[in-house]
Write an enzyme that holds these catalytic residues in place. Structure first.
Site, mmCIF file in Angstrom:
data_model
loop_
_atom_site.group_PDB
_atom_site.id
_atom_site.type_symbol
_atom_site.label_atom_id
_atom_site.label_comp_id
_atom_site.label_asym_id
_atom_site.label_seq_id
_atom_site.Cartn_x
_atom_site.Cartn_y
_atom_site.Cartn_z
ATOM 1 N N ASP A 180 0.870 -1.156 0.000
ATOM 2 C CA ASP A 180 0.000 0.000 0.000
ATOM 3 C C ASP A 180 0.919 1.222 0.000
ATOM 4 O O ASP A 180 2.109 1.110 0.246
ATOM 5 C CB ASP A 180 -0.845 -0.070 1.273
ATOM 6 C CG ASP A 180 -1.765 1.095 1.392
ATOM 7 O OD1 ASP A 180 -2.264 1.537 0.348
ATOM 8 O OD2 ASP A 180 -1.972 1.568 2.512
ATOM 9 N N GLY A 462 -4.776 3.444 -3.564
ATOM 10 C CA GLY A 462 -6.031 4.081 -3.934
ATOM 11 C C GLY A 462 -5.826 5.505 -4.404
ATOM 12 O O GLY A 462 -6.738 6.158 -4.864
ATOM 13 N N ASN A 603 -8.453 -0.815 4.004
ATOM 14 C CA ASN A 603 -8.592 -1.154 2.591
ATOM 15 C C ASN A 603 -7.541 -2.145 2.114
ATOM 16 O O ASN A 603 -7.606 -2.630 1.002
ATOM 17 C CB ASN A 603 -8.549 0.119 1.732
ATOM 18 C CG ASN A 603 -7.312 0.938 2.027
ATOM 19 O OD1 ASN A 603 -6.606 0.664 2.990
ATOM 20 N ND2 ASN A 603 -7.039 1.906 1.191
#
Lengths: 979, 352
Positions: A180, A462, A603
């Protein structure tokens, strides 16, 4: 839906939804009602299923145990057949001394019974205790991870935690890391690091010779104490900017004023200090910077902005906010200052701003542009700032148009955009800012180390493409010396397909060219699978969420995966949690490689669960990721230690452990097999029953456990310094089917020698006093003693790291063998149970014989020398990387090794721009409408007193309802704050 | 996961910085390379060589004589006779002549050897009751079920000693005669002290006497079916060598590991001339009371005379094995030396 409370109806729509995993900004609290909980939340729906995770070695082990079982049955069949034949030809003649029992009704049936007898006798070849030992080892390795002080973070007071104890050796085989970005690679903290005002760069520190200095912890910060409103946390190292502000340089002042005015930040006062609540951390950083340099944004109302300029409070009338959106990539404010002049301040992406500039600032534009390149090269997020003076009439006309367009129903967006552009044309350039998206400590170093270890790192985020690429550059994943960075951003399947194909063709064609040169002497490399390895040049792939959705379609996924694997770096941006999991799944499915996912937020849970190993960063974003993970720690940089040190050791230890374990069991058990040929296949055991029982549990378990727990081929510093050592794990070199085959053959050879050397000696052996000693018990004791000595020496050879514990266990086990041997064959025990301890006196009589010791010595020498020979010749002729590093480590043991510094190289970049904003549009509208303003808050001075009692009132409500999470309401005017 | 510690503060959860927990225990890290193992290879080769030579020299000084009497000479008749089970009760003696060319010096041991007799079959080895032979009264009267079918006779009388091992005891006897110029002299044999001390004194005991004679103690038991005499009459000359501690029985009960074996029968009594220095060279005969049938299992019987050395009887395997091993180790050592000389001497290969 609607909410009815005290007779009032409130509409509930999307804008009032808070999704699970959200973080509250801009407000300290809010009332809410939980409507979908648990599995129904968006987050949980995105989570994916939890899988049962097992390591590759585990799976291999299961296969091998099955093989061993088949081997056992084979041996059983051979021996049973032997028994049938023996009984037919020889056993019949022996019937006189040993009549058949009522069970034994024929030679074939006898063979059948023998089969089962041998299955029982030889069952020790199937390592049942292996599973227990393996679990013990993994538990130990997990504890070492928990105990590692170098993976402990003082700031958050968290040590690394191995949350599962079953995956440790898998850590040594990782080939893909999925990371991430926010909170994992970056701290999600933006720092105003440099700026260029009117062509001058501020923010660099020079030493007395005019060389640029590296900014470290020790570098002196600018002292902002003269400024009462300054924020203590803000750090800036270049004093010249402060000087410039003090000298009232107009460009600098205008620059800072712009920063203080052109934003959507909200201010509030808490505990007597000014606190900013910004939607994006970039903005907060900019406004804070302005504040520290003397242009403090004080408060805002829908119509005004109050700024404290160099100690004087100035209120600007806010005329309009031309807000940010993805196409505009800029935002502007139009204000009327105290003197009544109307000004437009604009900040935005440099490419956009430069197009809108007035020709007069062309020279400045060139200098600034170069400086921007420099900033971008350092991985900083840049913004260009510009302003424009407006005259009253022009503004009035424009405003009228603006108001009219705002109410138009058709095509409003486009018309607004055109209108915005109209007024933003002809601006004058002020300068540029550079914001550092602060990386977690040690991220570039970690990434380059992991890259050296041949681990491919994919960033799944994201965030927007620009941000992601920017971070890619700042943490060394993307570099300017890369041959090509492919950006896939197609919106349709065919577009994506084309882009992927094109990229792949380009890679292949380029490397074919370079390959063709070497083609004459090595044809082997023509083959496509090896081809992948042959690519020298580096590529990177950037793909966004839309394209990814198409790329993950069944018909494209292979193309995508092939391309992605050809690239050194892959960045996927704007991906949903589910897509993260899909990407991981794709690699898992097709590459047969070990994947590791690292993330910190809710997430990332799905990808953490999908990958072979999930790592959670216990950061600010809650515990979701940590709870789903297998390992957790506080900093991304600990990942290198987890993999390169703990993972590698675990794999190394586990491999050695397994090799030795299989070897030991084969050497131990197969002696029975050889004996079968001499005892009429009658399933007579060679050893004493007690020896068989205790061999695996007492005599040999501890040394191999000590090896599995403490062994290190190379110490941790060298493991980190030579990341290429890690490759043996990825290529599965230390324990595979071939290795298993070798160690079983080794075990078989040992058992063969263990049996036949004493056999040769025993058939003619008598004691010194003439009494015969070729009896079965003496034979048993001799072989058992040889076996224990041989396997002890063998483990000694396998051990690389002899700690006190290893010594204790190895020597202790040997001593234990002799102690137990004599105890089991003592007069006392025999007196108690004569039929069970029937070996009485055997050890005493046998081990007092010189000939027995001669046999033991010979057996040990013959069993050990070949292995020793192979090991040493391999180390001399074909040294592995490990051997080399070990050699190095030995030779410089005396010198204290100093930490190697992999400093981030100072790059001068040719790369253009990155726009800093990551927030969404619509925020400006909210401000001008006054919706998000506290009604009472015109001036910030009185707001504190007003809010205080009301918060008390809220506390009362909470107490009364006693269920915050279930249902609670704000008063009508407070409900505005829910946003 | 880890232990919850009671101390608090900013570093409360900091792991201990101990050598054990940080895996920094001081350790010895040996490297196996040609240069490090070479000395040990040469040393090992040297040791094996010396041992081998020494053993070989020792073995050269020992002597062994094997006389297979299964069907030899007059024993042929006995061999034929024992083929028929109905003749089991009949006595048969035969004689074999042999000559010793070189005198056996020192202690001489006489063994009986059997070939192809499997004392190592699992059911055979288990077919005994150590409790009974330890003199346990309860086991004497009710032998362990392992002894089946030799635990009780047809009438249900317990067999002592029970089991297949005892039942199949070797029961040939030998009389060795030396032919001097003055005529034949019987070679005196000592038939005692043939067993391990532990067997005679710990593992096998007669049942408690309590002022009874040995036959009285064994009352209520019967002899094993193949025996001619009960266990308490095994040695007619020495009453203390009877019952479960009879030397011949003990020697037999120590089951051989392999189908070809030899067991001690007796040794030369060297008090009188001409045997004070061992067995002189010359002609000998051995008179055999031929009882043990071997034709059923295609076995062979032999008498073995040997002298012993410091590492036991004549054993050519060990010296040869040592010499071969030494040669092989030397060979590998030489190969390693070459490798080390050519490649690894100055760590050429080790450098990157």
């Amino acid at each position: 839906g609607t909410l009815t409370w005290r007779g009032n109806k409130y509409s509930l729509d999307n804008g009032k939804m808070l999704l699970r995993g959200c973080i509250l900004r801009n407000t300290e609290w809010c009332f809410g009602m939980v409507i979908f909980a648990g599995l129904q939340t968006k987050l949980m729906q995105n989570c994916g299923k939890t899988k049962f995770k097992r390591t590759t070695i585990d799976k291999l082990m299961n296969t091998l145990v099955l093989w061993i079982f088949a081997f056992l049955i084979c041996m059983g069949v051979i021996l049973a057949t032997g028994n049938t034949i023996w009984e037919t030809w020889i056993g019949r003649g022996f019937e006189m001394f040993l009549p058949w029992t009522k069970f034994q009704i024929g030679t074939v049936f006898s063979g059948f019974l023998t089969f089962w007898s041998y299955i029982i006798i030889l069952n020790t070849v199937v390592p049942i205790s292996l599973y227990v030992s393996v679990e013990v080892l993994r538990l130990g390795h997990s504890f070492f991870i928990n105990w590692d002080v170098k993976m402990y973070d003082c700031q958050t007071n968290t040590a690394a935690v191995a949350r599962t104890t079953t995956l440790n050796e898998e850590l040594g085989q990782v080939e893909f890391i999925f990371s991430d970005k926010t909170g994992t690679l970056t701290q999600n903290i933006m720092v105003f690091s440099k700026c260029s005002i009117n062509g001058t760069i501020y923010g660099d520190v020079y030493d007395e010779f005019g060389h640029r200095k590296e900014i470290t912890e020790k570098t002196a910060c600018v002292d902002f104490s003269y400024n009462l409103l300054s924020d203590g946390a803000f750090k800036f190292y270049d004093n010249t900017l402060v000087e410039a502000v003090k000298q009232k340089d107009s460009a600098v002042q205008e620059f800072l004023r712009l920063l203080a005015l052109c934003h959507t930040v909200m201010s509030e006062e808490s505990e007597g200090k000014l606190v900013y609540q910004a939607q994006s951390p970039d903005e907060a950083a900019l406004v804070t910077a302005a504040r520290n340099f003397g242009f403090a944004f004080w408060s805002r109302t829908p119509e005004s902005i109050t700024v404290c300029e160099m100690g004087q409070v100035v209120t600007y009338q806010l005329l309009a906010i031309l807000d940010f959106n993805n196409t505009r990539k800029r935002m502007s404010v139009i204000v009327r200052d105290a003197q009544g002049r109307i000004k437009l301040y604009c900040k935005g992406a440099d490419t956009i701003i430069f197009d809108l500039l007035d020709p007069s600032s062309k020279d400045l534009m060139h200098t600034t542009s170069e400086q921007l390149n420099e900033f971008a090269g350092e991985g900083l997020r840049t913004l260009a700032l510009a302003y424009k003076d407006l005259d009253e009439e022009y503004y009035d006309v424009w405003m009228k148009k603006f108001l009219f367009v705002s109410t138009v129903l058709e095509n409003r967006e486009d018309q607004l955009a055109a209108l915005h552009e109209e007024i933003e044309r002809g601006m004058k350039l002020l300068g540029a800012t550079a914001i550092e998206d602060k990386l977690q400590e040690g991220v570039p170093e970690t990434i380059s180390k992991l890259n050296l270890a041949d681990i491919k790192i994919w960033v799944l985020t994201g965030d927007k493409q620009e941000t992601a690429v920017n971070i890619g550059y700042s943490c060394n994943m993307l570099r300017d010396d890369m041959t090509d960075v492919f950006v896939v951003s197609g919106h349709t399947l065919t577009e994506v397909q084309q882009q992927l194909r094109k990229a792949k063709e380009r890679i292949l064609s380029l490397s074919r060219v370079s390959d063709a040169r070497n083609d004459e002497d090595n044809d082997i490399f023509a083959d496509d699978s090896v081809f992948e390895e042959a690519i020298i040049t580096e590529y990177a792939l950037v793909i966004n969420g839309h394209s990814l959705a198409h790329a993950l379609e069944p018909q494209l996924e292979i193309v995508f995966l092939d391309l992605a694997c050809l690239c050194k770096t892959v960045i996927c941006c704007r991906v949903t949690p589910m897509q993260k999991a899909q990407v991981v799944e794709l690699v898992r499915k097709h590459k047969r490689a070990v994947t590791l996912a690292v993330g910190d937020g809710a997430n990332d849970v799905s990808m953490i669960k999908t990958s072979h190993i999930g790592v959670g960063i216990s950061g600010q974003e809650g515990m979701q990721a940590v709870l789903a993970s297998d390992y957790s720690f506080a900093q991304f940089r600990y990942l290198q230690r987890l993999l390169l040190v703990h993972g590698r050791w675990s794999y190394f230890r586990m491999s050695n452990f397994l090799s030795y374990f299989f070897y030991k069991n084969f050497a131990f058990t197969l002696v029975h097999f050889w004996y079968g040929f001499y005892c009429g296949f009658s399933a007579q055991t060679v050893y004493d029953q007690w020896f068989i029982t205790l061999f695996n549990i007492v005599y040999t378990s501890l040394p191999v456990l000590a090896m599995g727990l403490f062994d290190q081929d190379v110490n941790d510093q060298n493991s980190l310094r030579h990341p290429s050592l890690y490759k043996s794990g990825q290529n599965n070199l230390l324990f595979n089917k071939r290795q298993f085959f070798l160690c079983t053959v080794h075990g078989m050879t040992t058992s063969f020698l263990l049996f036949f050397i004493p056999y040769g000696a025993f058939s003619v052996m008598v004691k010194e006093d003439g009494s015969h000693s070729s009896d079965q018990q003496t034979f048993a004791v001799t072989i058992a003693t040889s076996l224990v000595i041989v396997v002890s020496v063998q483990i000694g050879l396998s051990m690389h790291y002899w700690t006190a514990v290893n010594h204790l266990f190895v020597w202790g086990s040997l001593a234990m063998y002799f102690v137990i041997l004599f105890a089991m064959q003592s007069d006392g025990l025999f007196g108690v149970l004569p039929n069970i301890f029937s070996f009485v006196g055997a050890a005493r009589n046998c081990l007092s014989e010189k000939s027995v010791w001669l046999v033991i010595l010979l057996t040990t020498a013959v069993c050990i020398v070949p292995d020793l020979f192979v090991r040493s010749i391999r180390a001399s002729l074909f040294p592995t990387q490990t051997d080399r590093v070990r050699q190095l480590q030995q030779s410089c043991k005396r010198q204290r090794p100093e930490e190697q510094n992999l400093r981030r190289a100072c790059r001068t970049s040719s790369r253009r721009s990155a726009y800093a904003f990551s927030h969404q549009e619509g925020f400006g509208e909210l401000i001008t409408s006054g919706k998000n303003m506290r009604t009472s808050r015109v001036s910030s001075t009185c707001s504190y007193e007003r809010t205080a009692p009301s918060s008390k009132w809220i506390e009362n409500v909470i107490k009364r309802t006693n269920a915050v999470s279930c249902i609670s309401f704000g008063s009508p005017n407070k409900s505005i704050k829910r946003k | 996961m880890g232990k919850e510690k009671s101390k608090s503060g900013p570093l409360a959860r900091r792991p201990d910085n101990s050598a054990f927990k940080q895996q920094r225990l001081p350790a010895w890290t040996p490297m196996l390379t040609a240069s490090t193992v070479l000395p040990s290879f040469y040393l090992l080769a040297l040791i094996c060589m010396l041992l081998g030579v020494w053993l070989l020299l020792t073995v050269q000084n020992t002597q062994e004589m094997k006389v297979d009497y299964t069907e030899a000479g007059s024993c042929n008749l006995c061999f034929e006779m024992r083929k028929n089970v109905s003749n089991a009760g009949q006595k048969c003696t035969c004689m074999i002549m042999f000559s010793i060319e070189k005198a056996f010096k020192g202690d001489v041991f006489i063994y009986y050897g059997l070939r192809n007799f499997h004392q190592n079959l699992r059911r055979y080895m288990d077919s005994r009751d150590d409790g009974q032979m330890l003199g346990r009264k309860s086991n004497l009267k009710s032998p362990s079920s392992y002894c089946k079918p030799f635990d009780v006779d047809e009438k249900g009388v317990p067999i002592a000693p029970c089991g297949a091992v005892a039942n199949s005891m070797f029961n040939d006897s030998f009389i060795l005669t030396y032919y001097t110029i003055n005529g034949p002299t019987v070679v005196p044999l000592l038939r005692k002290g043939l067993t391990w001390y532990t067997d005679k004194n710990v593992k096998y005991r007669n049942p408690k006497m309590d002022n009874l004679t040995l036959p009285e103690v064994f009352e209520g038991t019967t002899r094993p079916p193949y025996w001619q005499k009960p266990v308490y009459q095994l040695d007619p000359f020495d009453p203390n060598n009877n019952g479960f501690i009879n030397d011949d029985l003990l020697v037999w009960m120590r089951e051989a590991a392999f189908p070809n074996f030899k067991k001690l029968y007796g040794f030369l009594y060297r008090a009188n001339k001409p045997f004070t220095k061992g067995l002189p060279a010359g002609n000998y005969s051995v008179a055999i009371s031929y009882n043990f049938p071997v034709q059923y299992f295609k076995g062979r019987k032999e008498v073995v005379l040997t002298t012993v050395s410091w590492f036991g009887g004549q054993n050519h395997f060990l010296p040869i094995a040592y010499l071969v091993t030494s040669g092989l180790i030397l060979l590998t050592a030489v190969v390693l030396t070459v490798v080390w000389w050519k490649f690894g001497k100055d760590g050429k290969n080790m450098a990157d």
